[in-house]
Motif scaffolding. Structure first.
Motif, short mmCIF file in Angstrom:
data_model
loop_
_atom_site.label_atom_id
_atom_site.label_comp_id
_atom_site.label_asym_id
_atom_site.label_seq_id
_atom_site.Cartn_x
_atom_site.Cartn_y
_atom_site.Cartn_z
N UNK A 62 80.56 93.87 -38.90
CA UNK A 62 81.04 93.23 -40.13
C UNK A 62 79.93 92.36 -40.73
N UNK A 63 79.16 91.69 -39.89
CA UNK A 63 78.03 90.90 -40.37
C UNK A 63 76.98 91.79 -41.04
N UNK A 64 76.73 92.95 -40.45
CA UNK A 64 75.80 93.91 -41.07
C UNK A 64 76.33 94.37 -42.42
N UNK A 65 77.63 94.61 -42.50
CA UNK A 65 78.25 95.02 -43.77
C UNK A 65 78.12 93.92 -44.81
N UNK A 66 78.42 92.68 -44.42
CA UNK A 66 78.35 91.56 -45.37
C UNK A 66 76.93 91.34 -45.87
N UNK A 67 75.97 91.38 -44.97
CA UNK A 67 74.57 91.19 -45.38
C UNK A 67 74.11 92.34 -46.27
N UNK A 68 74.52 93.58 -45.93
CA UNK A 68 74.16 94.73 -46.75
C UNK A 68 74.77 94.65 -48.14
N UNK A 85 69.98 104.69 -50.86
CA UNK A 85 70.78 103.48 -51.04
C UNK A 85 72.25 103.81 -51.27
N UNK A 86 72.50 104.91 -51.97
CA UNK A 86 73.88 105.35 -52.18
C UNK A 86 74.52 105.77 -50.86
N UNK A 87 73.75 106.48 -50.03
CA UNK A 87 74.27 106.89 -48.71
C UNK A 87 74.56 105.66 -47.86
N UNK A 88 73.62 104.73 -47.86
CA UNK A 88 73.81 103.51 -47.07
C UNK A 88 75.01 102.73 -47.58
N UNK A 89 75.10 102.59 -48.87
CA UNK A 89 76.16 101.80 -49.47
C UNK A 89 77.54 102.41 -49.21
N UNK A 90 77.68 103.67 -49.49
CA UNK A 90 79.00 104.31 -49.39
C UNK A 90 79.33 104.76 -47.97
N UNK A 91 78.47 105.56 -47.38
CA UNK A 91 78.75 106.11 -46.06
C UNK A 91 78.70 105.02 -44.99
N UNK A 92 77.69 104.18 -45.06
CA UNK A 92 77.55 103.11 -44.08
C UNK A 92 78.70 102.12 -44.14
N UNK A 93 79.06 101.71 -45.34
CA UNK A 93 80.16 100.75 -45.49
C UNK A 93 81.48 101.35 -45.02
N UNK A 94 81.73 102.60 -45.39
CA UNK A 94 82.96 103.26 -44.95
C UNK A 94 82.98 103.41 -43.43
N UNK A 98 85.78 101.90 -40.89
CA UNK A 98 86.50 102.76 -39.95
C UNK A 98 86.30 102.30 -38.51
N UNK A 99 85.09 101.91 -38.18
CA UNK A 99 84.78 101.42 -36.84
C UNK A 99 85.55 100.14 -36.54
N UNK A 100 85.55 99.21 -37.49
CA UNK A 100 86.20 97.92 -37.27
C UNK A 100 87.72 98.04 -37.18
N UNK A 101 88.29 99.03 -37.85
CA UNK A 101 89.75 99.21 -37.82
C UNK A 101 90.14 100.18 -36.71
N UNK A 102 89.45 101.30 -36.60
CA UNK A 102 89.84 102.36 -35.68
C UNK A 102 89.52 102.12 -34.23
N UNK A 103 88.38 101.51 -33.94
CA UNK A 103 87.99 101.33 -32.54
C UNK A 103 88.95 100.45 -31.76
N UNK A 104 89.37 99.30 -32.28
CA UNK A 104 90.32 98.50 -31.49
C UNK A 104 91.63 99.24 -31.21
N UNK A 105 92.09 100.02 -32.17
CA UNK A 105 93.35 100.74 -31.99
C UNK A 105 93.17 101.86 -30.97
N UNK A 134 79.22 108.90 -30.28
CA UNK A 134 79.38 109.36 -31.66
C UNK A 134 78.99 108.25 -32.62
N UNK A 135 79.41 107.04 -32.32
CA UNK A 135 79.04 105.90 -33.15
C UNK A 135 77.52 105.73 -33.17
N UNK A 136 76.89 105.90 -32.02
CA UNK A 136 75.42 105.80 -31.95
C UNK A 136 74.74 106.86 -32.80
#
Length: 150
Positions: A62-68, A85-94, A98-105, A134-136
């Motif tokens: 989340x810190x990486x997302x906020x800084x980005x 930059x478009x790939x980083x912005x859209x794909x990376x943010x998404x 997904x990681x922050x929501x899906x992984x804990x569940x 997969x995340x790596x």
């Protein structure tokens, strides 16, 4: 300009910490599978890895997302952003969301299966390892695209 450089530092540090932490956790779980044959419990290792993932890796992501996002807002890219930059912005943010929501569940469900015990524990831990790997791979792809600025 100083704020952008600080955000860049925080972004790079967060992504590096996230990548390294996931790699270490994956190796740790593989080692726990091998040690399980000698009688050491995989449940404790799985609990530790899952707690570390939820308590440390998700905040780092989340810190990486906020800084980005800060860098995107403060940068002078205009309407014609480069493809990297478009790939980083859209794909990376998404991916981070997904990681922050899906992984804990999903990770919590896998942890509960391991805690129940039984013959399926090793296969469940292997699924968690596959999730980490997969995340790596996705992180490596994003880092590759951004590094070479395609």
């Amino acid at each position: 300009m100083v704020g952008y450089k600080i955000a860049l530092f925080i972004h790079i540090l967060s992504v590096a910490s996230w990548f390294g932490g996931l790699a270490v956790m994956s190796v740790w779980l593989r080692k726990s599978i091998k040690l399980n044959e000698t009688g050491i419990s995989m449940t404790k290792s799985m609990e530790s890895v899952h707690n570390l993932n939820v308590r440390m890796m998700i905040p780092v992501a989340i810190l990486a997302l906020a800084a980005g996002l800060y860098m995107l807002v403060s940068g002078n890219f205009g309407a014609d952003k480069p493809l990297w930059l478009t790939i980083k912005e859209r794909f990376g943010s998404l991916f981070i969301l997904l990681y922050a929501i899906g992984l804990p569940i999903y990770g919590g469900k896998l942890f509960k299966k391991v805690a129940e015990g039984g013959d399926q524990a090793v296969s469940v831990v292997k699924r968690y390892i596959a999730l980490l790997n997969t995340t790596l791979v996705v992180l490596l792809f994003i880092i590759f695209v951004v590094s070479f600025k395609f």
